[in-house]
Design a protein around this motif. Structure first.
Motif, PDB file in Angstrom:
ATOM      1  N   ILE A 237       0.536  -4.337 -14.089  1.00  0.00           N
ATOM      2  CA  ILE A 237       0.280  -2.916 -13.819  1.00  0.00           C
ATOM      3  C   ILE A 237      -1.111  -2.586 -14.350  1.00  0.00           C
ATOM      4  O   ILE A 237      -1.546  -3.132 -15.376  1.00  0.00           O
ATOM      5  N   ALA A 238      -1.803  -1.740 -13.609  1.00  0.00           N
ATOM      6  CA  ALA A 238      -3.128  -1.301 -14.038  1.00  0.00           C
ATOM      7  C   ALA A 238      -3.224   0.208 -13.864  1.00  0.00           C
ATOM      8  O   ALA A 238      -3.154   0.713 -12.741  1.00  0.00           O
ATOM      9  N   LEU A 239      -3.329   0.917 -14.980  1.00  0.00           N
ATOM     10  CA  LEU A 239      -3.558   2.363 -14.976  1.00  0.00           C
ATOM     11  C   LEU A 239      -4.818   2.622 -15.798  1.00  0.00           C
ATOM     12  O   LEU A 239      -4.940   2.123 -16.923  1.00  0.00           O
ATOM     13  N   ASN A 240      -5.753   3.377 -15.233  1.00  0.00           N
ATOM     14  CA  ASN A 240      -6.998   3.691 -15.943  1.00  0.00           C
ATOM     15  C   ASN A 240      -7.552   5.000 -15.394  1.00  0.00           C
ATOM     16  O   ASN A 240      -6.976   5.568 -14.454  1.00  0.00           O
ATOM     17  N   PRO A 241      -8.639   5.522 -15.954  1.00  0.00           N
ATOM     18  CA  PRO A 241      -9.154   6.822 -15.491  1.00  0.00           C
ATOM     19  C   PRO A 241      -9.454   6.864 -13.995  1.00  0.00           C
ATOM     20  O   PRO A 241      -9.396   7.927 -13.372  1.00  0.00           O
ATOM     21  N   GLU A 242      -9.784   5.698 -13.378  1.00  0.00           N
ATOM     22  CA  GLU A 242     -10.055   5.678 -11.929  1.00  0.00           C
ATOM     23  C   GLU A 242      -8.781   5.454 -11.116  1.00  0.00           C
ATOM     24  O   GLU A 242      -8.788   5.534  -9.895  1.00  0.00           O
ATOM     25  N   ARG A 243      -7.688   5.158 -11.780  1.00  0.00           N
ATOM     26  CA  ARG A 243      -6.433   4.825 -11.093  1.00  0.00           C
ATOM     27  C   ARG A 243      -5.300   5.379 -11.959  1.00  0.00           C
ATOM     28  O   ARG A 243      -4.567   4.649 -12.619  1.00  0.00           O
ATOM     29  N   LYS A 244      -5.196   6.718 -11.972  1.00  0.00           N
ATOM     30  CA  LYS A 244      -4.293   7.366 -12.928  1.00  0.00           C
ATOM     31  C   LYS A 244      -2.855   7.486 -12.426  1.00  0.00           C
ATOM     32  O   LYS A 244      -1.931   7.598 -13.215  1.00  0.00           O
ATOM     33  N   MET A 245      -2.670   7.499 -11.107  1.00  0.00           N
ATOM     34  CA  MET A 245      -1.310   7.662 -10.578  1.00  0.00           C
ATOM     35  C   MET A 245      -1.022   6.573  -9.545  1.00  0.00           C
ATOM     36  O   MET A 245      -1.841   6.316  -8.663  1.00  0.00           O
ATOM     37  N   TRP A 350       0.101  18.202  -8.610  1.00  0.00           N
ATOM     38  CA  TRP A 350      -0.148  18.904  -9.886  1.00  0.00           C
ATOM     39  C   TRP A 350      -0.448  17.886 -11.000  1.00  0.00           C
ATOM     40  O   TRP A 350      -1.395  18.051 -11.766  1.00  0.00           O
ATOM     41  N   LEU A 351       0.362  16.823 -11.054  1.00  0.00           N
ATOM     42  CA  LEU A 351       0.145  15.801 -12.093  1.00  0.00           C
ATOM     43  C   LEU A 351      -1.200  15.106 -11.904  1.00  0.00           C
ATOM     44  O   LEU A 351      -1.880  14.765 -12.880  1.00  0.00           O
ATOM     45  N   ALA A 352      -1.588  14.910 -10.642  1.00  0.00           N
ATOM     46  CA  ALA A 352      -2.837  14.195 -10.360  1.00  0.00           C
ATOM     47  C   ALA A 352      -4.064  15.067 -10.621  1.00  0.00           C
ATOM     48  O   ALA A 352      -5.070  14.589 -11.172  1.00  0.00           O
ATOM     49  N   ASN A 373      -5.223   8.827   0.136  1.00  0.00           N
ATOM     50  CA  ASN A 373      -6.309   9.040   1.106  1.00  0.00           C
ATOM     51  C   ASN A 373      -6.950  10.409   0.924  1.00  0.00           C
ATOM     52  O   ASN A 373      -8.060  10.645   1.406  1.00  0.00           O
ATOM     53  N   GLN A 374      -6.229  11.331   0.251  1.00  0.00           N
ATOM     54  CA  GLN A 374      -6.716  12.713   0.151  1.00  0.00           C
ATOM     55  C   GLN A 374      -7.169  13.094  -1.253  1.00  0.00           C
ATOM     56  O   GLN A 374      -7.959  14.011  -1.423  1.00  0.00           O
ATOM     57  N   LEU A 375      -6.637  12.392  -2.263  1.00  0.00           N
ATOM     58  CA  LEU A 375      -6.962  12.748  -3.654  1.00  0.00           C
ATOM     59  C   LEU A 375      -7.545  11.533  -4.363  1.00  0.00           C
ATOM     60  O   LEU A 375      -7.135  10.403  -4.108  1.00  0.00           O
ATOM     61  N   PRO A 376      -8.496  11.753  -5.288  1.00  0.00           N
ATOM     62  CA  PRO A 376      -9.071  10.617  -6.028  1.00  0.00           C
ATOM     63  C   PRO A 376      -8.103  10.109  -7.109  1.00  0.00           C
ATOM     64  O   PRO A 376      -7.167  10.803  -7.502  1.00  0.00           O
ATOM     65  N   ASN A 377      -8.356   8.893  -7.586  1.00  0.00           N
ATOM     66  CA  ASN A 377      -7.634   8.302  -8.737  1.00  0.00           C
ATOM     67  C   ASN A 377      -6.152   8.037  -8.469  1.00  0.00           C
ATOM     68  O   ASN A 377      -5.358   7.960  -9.410  1.00  0.00           O
ATOM     69  N   LEU A 378      -5.756   7.932  -7.186  1.00  0.00           N
ATOM     70  CA  LEU A 378      -4.376   7.589  -6.845  1.00  0.00           C
ATOM     71  C   LEU A 378      -4.362   6.263  -6.099  1.00  0.00           C
ATOM     72  O   LEU A 378      -5.349   5.903  -5.446  1.00  0.00           O
ATOM     73  N   ALA A 379      -3.270   5.539  -6.185  1.00  0.00           N
ATOM     74  CA  ALA A 379      -3.143   4.268  -5.466  1.00  0.00           C
ATOM     75  C   ALA A 379      -1.692   4.062  -5.066  1.00  0.00           C
ATOM     76  O   ALA A 379      -0.775   4.576  -5.711  1.00  0.00           O
ATOM     77  N   ASN A 380      -1.493   3.319  -3.995  1.00  0.00           N
ATOM     78  CA  ASN A 380      -0.145   2.957  -3.543  1.00  0.00           C
ATOM     79  C   ASN A 380       0.204   1.554  -4.032  1.00  0.00           C
ATOM     80  O   ASN A 380      -0.628   0.639  -3.956  1.00  0.00           O
ATOM     81  N   VAL A 381       1.426   1.387  -4.507  1.00  0.00           N
ATOM     82  CA  VAL A 381       1.962   0.039  -4.738  1.00  0.00           C
ATOM     83  C   VAL A 381       3.394   0.027  -4.188  1.00  0.00           C
ATOM     84  O   VAL A 381       4.022   1.081  -4.046  1.00  0.00           O
ATOM     85  N   HIS A 382       3.893  -1.161  -3.878  1.00  0.00           N
ATOM     86  CA  HIS A 382       5.265  -1.228  -3.364  1.00  0.00           C
ATOM     87  C   HIS A 382       5.956  -2.490  -3.862  1.00  0.00           C
ATOM     88  O   HIS A 382       5.299  -3.476  -4.227  1.00  0.00           O
ATOM     89  N   LEU A 383       7.265  -2.446  -3.889  1.00  0.00           N
ATOM     90  CA  LEU A 383       8.065  -3.619  -4.222  1.00  0.00           C
ATOM     91  C   LEU A 383       8.555  -4.237  -2.925  1.00  0.00           C
ATOM     92  O   LEU A 383       9.104  -3.548  -2.074  1.00  0.00           O
ATOM     93  N   ASP A 384       8.361  -5.518  -2.838  1.00  0.00           N
ATOM     94  CA  ASP A 384       8.548  -6.207  -1.568  1.00  0.00           C
ATOM     95  C   ASP A 384      10.016  -6.537  -1.302  1.00  0.00           C
ATOM     96  O   ASP A 384      10.809  -6.708  -2.218  1.00  0.00           O
ATOM     97  N   ALA A 385      10.350  -6.619  -0.019  1.00  0.00           N
ATOM     98  CA  ALA A 385      11.676  -7.078   0.416  1.00  0.00           C
ATOM     99  C   ALA A 385      11.515  -7.721   1.783  1.00  0.00           C
ATOM    100  O   ALA A 385      10.604  -7.390   2.542  1.00  0.00           O
ATOM    101  N   VAL A 386      12.404  -8.652   2.090  1.00  0.00           N
ATOM    102  CA  VAL A 386      12.357  -9.323   3.402  1.00  0.00           C
ATOM    103  C   VAL A 386      13.702  -9.130   4.070  1.00  0.00           C
ATOM    104  O   VAL A 386      14.754  -9.411   3.472  1.00  0.00           O
ATOM    105  N   GLU A 387      13.662  -8.626   5.326  1.00  0.00           N
ATOM    106  CA  GLU A 387      14.891  -8.403   6.087  1.00  0.00           C
ATOM    107  C   GLU A 387      15.078  -9.563   7.052  1.00  0.00           C
ATOM    108  O   GLU A 387      14.156  -9.967   7.751  1.00  0.00           O
TER     109      GLU A 387
END
Length: 490
Positions: A237-245, A350-352, A373-387
């Motif tokens: 996991i990586a959380l920092n001022p450029e990637r807060k949420m 609000w949190l961001a 895509n609309q707010l700075p310092n946010l990133a998407n992550v996901h947990l993988d699954a295979v169907e």
């Protein structure tokens, strides 16, 4: 007192274990937990090996600690030497070989003679009790001894209580030393436990920094990894001022909650001075950890699951700071789709923007994956699954980016929901997905949540054709032709 004595008896062995410590603070703890031989010896002399819980009935002070107490105790216990002598003398004097001296709680002391020899009993014996095969008597000499014994019990108890109070006075000057000992032992206990766990469970030493952020390589959940049969999948996991949420998506049972909780636990363990379950961990200074995880109600107070969820959310939104770690799991589940999605979006925004806390925001609302895509310092992550066909395999591995789809129906199937229900749900899902298509979604600078999930369908070709037919104007043959045409359109 007995437990204190037991603790003091362990100190010499502890001193040997701490003999080689080099760290200045451990040396200080070793000094505070040095053996206290005089106090241990006093308690060994003063307190019985297995004393009763309370002093009320005596029997706490050890034999041999006080001569006067021993004297009165001997009397209280019936001074068996005196009774043995009396029994021997009376038996010889009167020639009664069945004569015995005894005691019970109801009648006190007595001389017992069998029924067959009761005719040999002298006149000064006073009958006290008749039994089936024996008679019991009392004589003035034994009565006098009985009074002395009963009196001695209360005397012994009074002396014992006095000695007990004096024992506190003897220990009182060492009170500060005992308090330091208690503090040192408790710290050594915790440090020893943390050290043993770090060694046994392959934990690493975290680095604590002043700057905000959490950087963990191959983090693990300290509890889940111990109870699982299969190997635990470690995640970074990586959380920092450029990637807060981080917006965390993925299937139910995919590991979102575990991933979030292990992050909070690793941060907490690092802050209490413990090694952590990871390959490496750099943890910034945190003021508090806030969580909104799990579904619970408080029906006794009239609060539904959703009300509890919103109360906890409100607390986080009011009190979190930019130095807080916030875990938000599935906000907005307990109300309608529009309400829930709107609340989740607004809370995340609000949190961001207003709070700036380091946040892990797990959700099944895929619309939220547009936020980075609309707010700075946010990133998407996901947990993988295979169907695969009707089954699903959870990879439990965290990947960058949003999840490609939801696996709710597959999980429902795993849970044992009837196949007919799953099939029906799949058909309904297809309809809703077609209804929800909105090509303007990507271009919209501000996501219009209501339009994205609009349930007002566009008219199909069949519906338009039906709208133009007037059944009253058709002959039976024309009606049949129209029916074939509509069938073909469908």
């Amino acid at each position: 007192m007995a437990r204190l004595r037991s603790a003091l008896q362990q100190l010499p062995e502890l001193a040997l274990s701490l003999d080689t410590v080099a760290h200045p603070y451990l040396k200080q703890l070793a000094e505070f937990s040095a053996p206290m031989d005089s106090m241990a010896e006093l308690l060994e002399r003063a307190i019985k090996d297995n004393p009763p819980v309370v002093i009320r009935d005596g029997g706490v002070i050890a034999d041999g600690y006080n001569a006067e107490l021993d004297e009165w105790r001997d009397l209280a216990n019936g001074a068996t030497a005196y009774l043995d002598k009396l029994e021997h003398d009376e038996r010889d004097r009167h020639g009664i070989d069945t004569l015995k001296v005894g005691y019970n709680n109801v009648h006190g002391f007595y001389i017992q003679v069998s029924r067959g020899q009761s005719h040999l009993v002298p006149p000064h014996y006073v009958r006290r009790q008749t039994l089936k095969n024996a008679e019991r008597y009392i004589i003035p000499e034994l009565k006098e001894h009985e009074d002395k014994v009963l009196n001695s019990k209360s005397k012994a108890l009074a002396i014992e209580k006095k000695l007990w109070e004096e024992l506190f006075d003897l220990l009182l000057p060492n009170l500060e030393q005992l308090q330091n000992l208690a503090s040192a032992l408790s710290q050594l206990d915790v440090l020893q436990n943390l050290a043993e766990r770090a060694e046994s469970l392959d934990y690493c030493r975290p680095t604590l920094t002043e700057k905000a952020g959490i950087q963990i390589q191959s983090g693990r959940h300290p509890v889940v990894e111990q109870v699982m049969d299969e190997p635990f999948i470690a995640n970074p996991i990586a959380l920092n001022p450029e990637r807060k949420m981080l917006i965390v998506t993925g299937p139910n049972m995919g590991g979102k909650s575990t991933y979030m909780r292990q992050t909070a636990l690793i941060a907490l363990m690092a802050h209490i001075g413990c090694y952590v379950p990871a390959e490496s961990a750099e943890i910034g200074s945190l003021d508090r950890i806030f969580t909104r995880i799990g579904a619970s109600d408080d029906l006794a107070s009239g609060r539904s699951t959703f009300m509890v969820e919103m109360t906890e959310t409100a607390n986080i939104l009011h009190n979190a700071t930019q130095n807080s770690l916030v875990l938000m799991d599935e906000i907005g589940r307990g109300t309608s789709t529009y309400d829930g999605l709107s609340l989740a979006w607004a809370s995340a925004e609000w949190l961001a923007t207003k709070v700036g806390a380091m946040t892990l925001f797990a959700t099944h609302y895929f619309e939220l994956t547009e936020m980075p895509n609309q707010l700075p310092n946010l990133a998407n992550v996901h947990l993988d699954a295979v169907e695969h066909g009707d089954s699903i395999a959870f990879m439990h591995a965290v990947q960058e980016g949003a999840a490609s789809k939801s696996y709710g129906l597959a999980v429902a199937g795993l849970a044992g929901v009837p196949k007919a229900v799953i099939k029906n749900a799949r058909q309904k899902l297809t309809q809703l997905e077609q209804i929800g298509q909105n090509p303007a979604r990507a271009e919209s600078p501000q996501v219009d949540i209501a339009n994205q999930l609009s349930l007002i369908p566009e008219p199909s070709e069949v519906e338009e054709a039906l709208a133009q037919i007037n059944p009253d104007d058709l002959t039976p043959r024309q009606a049949l032709e129209e029916l074939y045409r509509l069938k073909q359109l469908l």
